[in-house]
Design an enzyme around this catalytic site. Sequence first.
Site, PDB file in Angstrom:
ATOM      1  CE1 TYR A  99      -3.885   2.384   0.376  1.00 29.96           C
ATOM      2  CE2 TYR A  99      -2.335   3.183   2.149  1.00 29.96           C
ATOM      3  CZ  TYR A  99      -3.527   3.573   1.280  1.00 29.96           C
ATOM      4  OH  TYR A  99      -4.405   4.645   1.303  1.00 29.96           O
ATOM      5  CE  LYS A 147      -3.337   5.254  -2.080  1.00 30.18           C
ATOM      6  NZ  LYS A 147      -4.294   5.433  -3.027  1.00 30.18           N
TER       7      LYS A 147
END
Length: 255
Positions: free
Chosen positions: A178, A182
Site C-alpha cells: 500500500y 502511494k
Amino acid sequence: MNEHTTHRQVALITGANKGIGRATAERLAELGMTVLIGARDPRRGEEAAAAARAAGGDAHAVTLDVTDQAGVREAARWIEERFGHLDVLVNNAGISGSGQVSPQDARDQVPSSVDLDMVRAVFETNVFGVITVTNAMLPLLRRSPAPRVVNLSSAAGSLTVNSIPDGPLSGLPESAAYSPSKTALNALTVQYANELRKDGILVNAADPGFVDTDINDHTGYLTTAQGAAAVVRLATLGADGPTGGFFGTDGPVPW
C-alpha cells in the site's frame, strides 16, 4: 441560455459509491457539477447516484473497474457521447491489499514476508489503474476550459514522513504494497503534471488524512466529508492554482 451557450462542468470520480469518493461526488454536485459515480458494481453506483440526485445534485452512475482497460475505454466513450467533455477527474479508487483491517493489523505487508501477488494487485489498482483511466479520459479533459486531475494519495506514501524514526507513522507496520503504491502514485502525479502543464491541465495528489472508511475498518478519526475537503479544493483550483503538488487539508504534504 441553452446548453450550447453554457458550459456544464462534469466530474468523474472513480470508486465513488462509498467513502471519500462518494463524499467528494456529493460535494462537487452541491457545487453545481454533474458528477459521474464510477463504481465496479452497477447497483451500488446507481444507489450513490440516486442519493446525490435526491439531495438536489446531478449525478449518474458509470460502471468502471479501473483494472479493466476495455471497460475504461467503454466508459470514456459513454461520457463522450453523453456529455462531450470532462472537466474533473478524481482518481479515487484504491485498495489496501489487506482487506478491511486497521493499519496496526496490516502485518501481511511487511516487506520481508509479503505475498508478491498481493503487491501486484495493489499496484494494479492504485497505480496502473490511474494510468489507464487518466489516459482514457485525457481527450475529454482537453475539451475543458479548466481541466483538473486529482489523485488520491496518502501520508503513507510520503518518503519524508515514513523515514522519520520516531515520526507520526513509525508505529505502523512496514508496508511493501500500500505505502509504496502511494509513493509511486505521487511520482506519477509529478510526471503527468510536467507533461500536461503546457496544456493548462492541473494535476495534483491529495492526502485526505486518516478517514473513517472501510479500508481501515472504520478506525479513522475524520469523517468522509472532512477527508473530501482537500480533494474538492484541488478539483476546483483556479487557473493560477498549483500543479504537480501533494496537498492535505492544511496545505502541502512533504514528499
